[in-house]
Design a protein around this motif. Structure first.
Motif, PDB file in Angstrom:
ATOM      1  N   PHE A  87      -2.560   8.770   4.583  1.00 26.76           N
ATOM      2  CA  PHE A  87      -1.913   9.972   5.098  1.00 26.76           C
ATOM      3  C   PHE A  87      -1.193   9.640   6.402  1.00 26.76           C
ATOM      4  O   PHE A  87      -1.642   8.813   7.197  1.00 26.76           O
ATOM      5  N   SER A  88      -0.076  10.324   6.622  1.00 27.31           N
ATOM      6  CA  SER A  88       0.686  10.174   7.866  1.00 27.31           C
ATOM      7  C   SER A  88       1.633  11.350   8.007  1.00 27.31           C
ATOM      8  O   SER A  88       1.919  12.050   7.019  1.00 27.31           O
ATOM      9  N   GLY A  89       2.123  11.547   9.216  1.00 29.02           N
ATOM     10  CA  GLY A  89       3.171  12.536   9.425  1.00 29.02           C
ATOM     11  C   GLY A  89       4.501  12.088   8.860  1.00 29.02           C
ATOM     12  O   GLY A  89       5.412  12.895   8.669  1.00 29.02           O
ATOM     13  N   MET A  90       4.637  10.788   8.560  1.00 23.62           N
ATOM     14  CA  MET A  90       5.841  10.276   7.924  1.00 23.62           C
ATOM     15  C   MET A  90       5.886  10.685   6.454  1.00 23.62           C
ATOM     16  O   MET A  90       4.864  11.010   5.847  1.00 23.62           O
ATOM     17  N   ASP A  91       7.074  10.630   5.861  1.00 27.70           N
ATOM     18  CA  ASP A  91       7.242  10.920   4.438  1.00 27.70           C
ATOM     19  C   ASP A  91       6.824   9.714   3.612  1.00 27.70           C
ATOM     20  O   ASP A  91       6.994   8.558   4.025  1.00 27.70           O
ATOM     21  N   LYS A  92       6.301   9.998   2.417  1.00 28.81           N
ATOM     22  CA  LYS A  92       5.954   8.926   1.489  1.00 28.81           C
ATOM     23  C   LYS A  92       7.153   8.610   0.599  1.00 28.81           C
ATOM     24  O   LYS A  92       7.993   9.459   0.335  1.00 28.81           O
ATOM     25  N   LYS A  93       7.192   7.359   0.127  1.00 27.22           N
ATOM     26  CA  LYS A  93       8.270   6.955  -0.786  1.00 27.22           C
ATOM     27  C   LYS A  93       7.724   5.953  -1.797  1.00 27.22           C
ATOM     28  O   LYS A  93       7.048   4.997  -1.421  1.00 27.22           O
ATOM     29  N   ASP A  94       8.020   6.178  -3.046  1.00 29.93           N
ATOM     30  CA  ASP A  94       7.710   5.271  -4.154  1.00 29.93           C
ATOM     31  C   ASP A  94       6.248   5.270  -4.566  1.00 29.93           C
ATOM     32  O   ASP A  94       5.939   5.230  -5.751  1.00 29.93           O
ATOM     33  N   ASN A  95       5.322   5.268  -3.622  1.00 30.30           N
ATOM     34  CA  ASN A  95       3.906   5.218  -4.011  1.00 30.30           C
ATOM     35  C   ASN A  95       3.042   5.856  -2.936  1.00 30.30           C
ATOM     36  O   ASN A  95       3.518   6.255  -1.869  1.00 30.30           O
ATOM     37  N   GLU A  96       1.754   5.929  -3.215  1.00 30.42           N
ATOM     38  CA  GLU A  96       0.770   6.597  -2.353  1.00 30.42           C
ATOM     39  C   GLU A  96       0.674   5.968  -0.973  1.00 30.42           C
ATOM     40  O   GLU A  96       0.335   6.636  -0.006  1.00 30.42           O
ATOM     41  N   HIS A  97       0.996   4.675  -0.899  1.00 28.31           N
ATOM     42  CA  HIS A  97       0.725   3.938   0.335  1.00 28.31           C
ATOM     43  C   HIS A  97       1.984   3.417   1.015  1.00 28.31           C
ATOM     44  O   HIS A  97       1.914   2.462   1.793  1.00 28.31           O
ATOM     45  N   LYS A  98       3.128   4.023   0.754  1.00 31.20           N
ATOM     46  CA  LYS A  98       4.357   3.601   1.406  1.00 31.20           C
ATOM     47  C   LYS A  98       4.975   4.763   2.170  1.00 31.20           C
ATOM     48  O   LYS A  98       5.140   5.858   1.627  1.00 31.20           O
ATOM     49  N   PHE A  99       5.326   4.516   3.425  1.00 30.07           N
ATOM     50  CA  PHE A  99       5.888   5.555   4.293  1.00 30.07           C
ATOM     51  C   PHE A  99       7.233   5.097   4.835  1.00 30.07           C
ATOM     52  O   PHE A  99       7.488   3.904   5.013  1.00 30.07           O
ATOM     53  N   ILE A 100       8.089   6.069   5.120  1.00 35.50           N
ATOM     54  CA  ILE A 100       9.401   5.777   5.693  1.00 35.50           C
ATOM     55  C   ILE A 100       9.624   6.646   6.924  1.00 35.50           C
ATOM     56  O   ILE A 100       9.084   7.748   7.030  1.00 35.50           O
ATOM     57  N   ALA A 101      10.443   6.118   7.840  1.00 35.76           N
ATOM     58  CA  ALA A 101      10.773   6.854   9.063  1.00 35.76           C
ATOM     59  C   ALA A 101      12.200   6.539   9.465  1.00 35.76           C
ATOM     60  O   ALA A 101      12.744   5.488   9.100  1.00 35.76           O
ATOM     61  N   ALA A 102      12.802   7.440  10.232  1.00 41.89           N
ATOM     62  CA  ALA A 102      14.202   7.290  10.619  1.00 41.89           C
ATOM     63  C   ALA A 102      14.424   6.130  11.570  1.00 41.89           C
ATOM     64  O   ALA A 102      15.488   5.513  11.575  1.00 41.89           O
ATOM     65  N   ASN A 103      13.411   5.786  12.375  1.00 38.15           N
ATOM     66  CA  ASN A 103      13.559   4.716  13.355  1.00 38.15           C
ATOM     67  C   ASN A 103      12.188   4.342  13.904  1.00 38.15           C
ATOM     68  O   ASN A 103      11.170   4.933  13.523  1.00 38.15           O
ATOM     69  N   TYR A 104      12.164   3.366  14.801  1.00 40.64           N
ATOM     70  CA  TYR A 104      10.883   2.896  15.336  1.00 40.64           C
ATOM     71  C   TYR A 104      10.196   3.963  16.172  1.00 40.64           C
ATOM     72  O   TYR A 104       8.963   4.053  16.180  1.00 40.64           O
ATOM     73  N   ASP A 105      10.950   4.791  16.893  1.00 38.68           N
ATOM     74  CA  ASP A 105      10.338   5.840  17.713  1.00 38.68           C
ATOM     75  C   ASP A 105       9.517   6.801  16.850  1.00 38.68           C
ATOM     76  O   ASP A 105       8.414   7.208  17.241  1.00 38.68           O
ATOM     77  N   VAL A 106      10.056   7.179  15.697  1.00 45.92           N
ATOM     78  CA  VAL A 106       9.315   8.058  14.786  1.00 45.92           C
ATOM     79  C   VAL A 106       8.096   7.321  14.237  1.00 45.92           C
ATOM     80  O   VAL A 106       6.995   7.878  14.155  1.00 45.92           O
ATOM     81  N   LEU A 107       8.274   6.062  13.871  1.00 49.48           N
ATOM     82  CA  LEU A 107       7.166   5.253  13.370  1.00 49.48           C
ATOM     83  C   LEU A 107       6.039   5.171  14.386  1.00 49.48           C
ATOM     84  O   LEU A 107       4.859   5.345  14.051  1.00 49.48           O
ATOM     85  N   ALA A 108       6.390   4.887  15.647  1.00 48.09           N
ATOM     86  CA  ALA A 108       5.387   4.722  16.696  1.00 48.09           C
ATOM     87  C   ALA A 108       4.675   6.018  17.030  1.00 48.09           C
ATOM     88  O   ALA A 108       3.598   6.000  17.635  1.00 48.09           O
TER      89      ALA A 108
END
Length: 588
Positions: free
Chosen positions: A160-181
């Motif tokens: 689980f994360s505040g980021m969106d998931k993509k392709d599978n249960e364990h993959k997340f995407i973010a717009a940039n490193y600031d969002v990731l961090a």
């Protein structure tokens, strides 16, 4: 036709640039029993020149330099053909690569994750908590690029994360490193609950066992988030994630863009007083989603990650958040007025016994938040952005309520900060002063100078009376030395000595080990032992300082027993009733 060729050429260039401009991470939980993970980082470089990768030295929400690079080992780098790229470590958190040609760069390293107490990174057989700031490196040229994080975890784990998931249960995407961090990941064996409020999704993920009631927690959090419109018009998120860690030896919480992590010892979710602490923390973190995430002081924009971001307004970020947290609980019916008054009593008592309030302003305390001070120096010469920031927020709230004729309050000031700065996330002291001046119709520059840029001065009784309250103290008194000590099996280890107290004047300091009073072994709690005496008595205190036995006379004083109790006055006026209702949203 020529126009179309150019147009499609631009599309192709734009498309290839977009696919080029992405950083992909993979985190593989390899040996959870040893707190280890492997990280693989892929990025593209446009030219053959030095590229520096960095791991942050601090994380958002914790204004303290941390040794996050101490968990990194086994660093290596290769190009698309698998050929080794020359590199060297150039600073404790920096690795500089020398790629021989443009193209793909693949970096791998191992992370040791056993720092749960700092809410940075932790891996064991049951879960992994991943704050990207302590796992994933970045480079300045690629910091604004889109990122993806693929997790390789044991079977049966949920992520689980505040980021969106993509392709599978364990993959997340973010717009940039600031969002990731600013979007931690919780993966492992956990409980998951979902609920909706005002068209928004909320997830509650709990790792660990304890004396909590997950269903009740979910219901109460739903009631809590319904009250945010009493301060702000609008939301900075569509989905929000509560991560709760119920384990041993940890506490605290951290706010993130659209999520929070809250840590408590597993058996501190009950009884009522403990559960209220949890709800207060949850409320504090949800307030942060606006205050310091949606809008934040200019000094925090952008996050530096390697060096401190200094600001004289951190008291707003933290103190005002503390100020609002129980108000939301009160409005939600999760806290009674008596419980709210009790908490307020503790805060005022702490403030009055913080000598640093006479020395340092909240603006100075904000700027110095990066400096860790403790022992005799801490509360004696400094203020807290939380505690004193709460009081400063209350003073400004009373000012706005009074001068606006209750047409505006501190809540409206924060709503205005949100409306005006949510897109830029950068406001200054001048902006706050201007909004306060607009709400009151009076210039607040002088007030700001006197109460924010200088040590605060006010009378608690007078402030309480504005809202129809009084601070009742009992007639019973107890001895007072100014010493705060920890019981050490019959001895007392001095932790702090309040400035200008009897013990301070007698020369006692932190780390003194008190062993006897009047030549008799202490054999118990120091404060209990001193209750055998009265104010004015002189006692001989025997103690060890740096291994040497010493003796010192101490003249005892006294103070009201306990912290007292804040409660409504017997016959509040119409004005006091109106102020109380405008302040807290409930009748006096």
């Amino acid at each position: 036709m020529r126009f179309l060729k150019v147009f499609f050429a631009l599309i192709i260039i734009s498309s290839s640039a977009y696919s080029w401009a992405q950083v992909d991470y993979q985190i593989s939980i390899t040996e959870p029993e040893h707190h280890l993970a492997k990280v693989r980082m892929e990025l593209n470089v446009a030219e053959a020149k030095a590229l520096t990768l960095m791991l942050p030295s601090w994380r958002s929400g914790k204004y303290k330099i941390l040794d996050l690079a101490n968990g990194i080992s086994g660093f290596s780098a290769v190009d698309a053909q698998g050929k080794a790229i020359n590199w060297q470590k150039t600073e404790k958190s920096s690795w500089t690569l020398e790629p021989a040609a443009p193209g793909k760069v693949v970096v791998e390293y191992t992370v040791y994750a056993n720092q749960l107490v700092e809410r940075t990174r932790h891996i064991d057989e049951t879960h992994a908590y991943i704050n990207a700031s302590s796992y994933l490196m970045f480079s300045q040229p690629h910091k604004a690029e889109a990122v993806s994080v693929q997790l390789e975890v044991p079977e049966g784990w949920r992520s689980f994360s505040g980021m969106d998931k993509k392709d599978n249960e364990h993959k997340f995407i973010a717009a940039n490193y600031d969002v990731l961090a600013d979007s931690p990941i919780e993966t492992g064996i956990n409980q998951h609950h979902n609920f909706q409020v005002d068209g928004r999704d909320y997830d509650l993920v709990i790792w660990g066992e304890g004396n909590y009631n997950a269903e009740q927690m979910q219901k109460d959090l739903a009631k809590l988030v319904q009250q945010t419109d009493s301060i702000w018009q609008g939301y900075p998120y569509n989905r929000y994630l509560f991560i709760v860690h119920a384990t041993d030896g940890v506490r605290g919480a951290t706010e993130h863009l659209n999520s929070t992590v809250i840590q408590r010892d597993r058996f501190t979710f009950a009884p009522r007083a403990n559960y209220l602490e949890f709800l207060g923390t949850a409320s504090h973190e949800i307030v942060h989603t606006w205050n310091v995430k949606a809008y934040r002081p200019a000094g925090l924009v952008p996050y530096d990650y390697i060096n401190p971001n200094y600001s004289s307004l951190l008291w707003i970020s933290e103190g005002s958040t503390s100020y609002f947290q129980n108000q939301l609980l009160l409005r939600a019916g999760l806290m009674t007025k008596a419980e709210f008054y009790q908490d307020l009593t503790k805060r005022l008592h702490r403030f009055m016994h913080t000598p640093g309030r006479l020395v340092q302003s909240v603006a100075e305390g904000s700027f110095d938040s990066w400096i860790s001070s403790g022992g005799d120096h801490g509360a004696n010469f400094n203020v807290s952005i939380y505690s004193e920031g709460y009081i400063a927020s209350w003073l400004l709230d009373e000012l706005i309520l009074r001068q606006s004729g209750r047409k505006a309050s501190y809540r409206e000031l924060h709503n205005q900060l949100y409306q005006r700065f949510a897109k830029t996330t950068a406001f200054t002291a001048e902006d706050v002063i201007q909004i306060a001046s607009e709400l009151t119709g009076e210039d607040q520059n002088l007030w700001w100078q006197q109460q924010i840029e200088q040590p605060m001065k006010f009378e608690p009784e007078q402030l309480l009376a504005s809202f129809g309250l009084q601070w009742q103290r009992g007639k019973e008194r107890e001895t007072f030395t100014g010493i705060t000590a920890e019981d050490k099996s019959g001895f007392a280890l001095v932790q702090r000595v309040e400035r200008d107290s009897p013990a301070w004047k007698a020369g006692f300091t932190s780390e003194d080990l008190i062993v006897a009073i009047n030549a008799l072994q202490l054999k118990g709690d120091l404060s209990h032992r001193l209750q055998d005496f009265k104010a004015g008595d002189k006692v001989q205190v025997s103690y060890f300082r740096q291994g040497r036995l010493q003796h010192q006379q101490l003249v005892l004083a006294d103070k009201p027993k306990g912290i007292g109790k804040i409660e409504p006055v017997a016959k509040p006026s119409r004005q006091q009733k109106a102020m109380h209702k405008a302040w807290l949203g409930v009748e006096l």
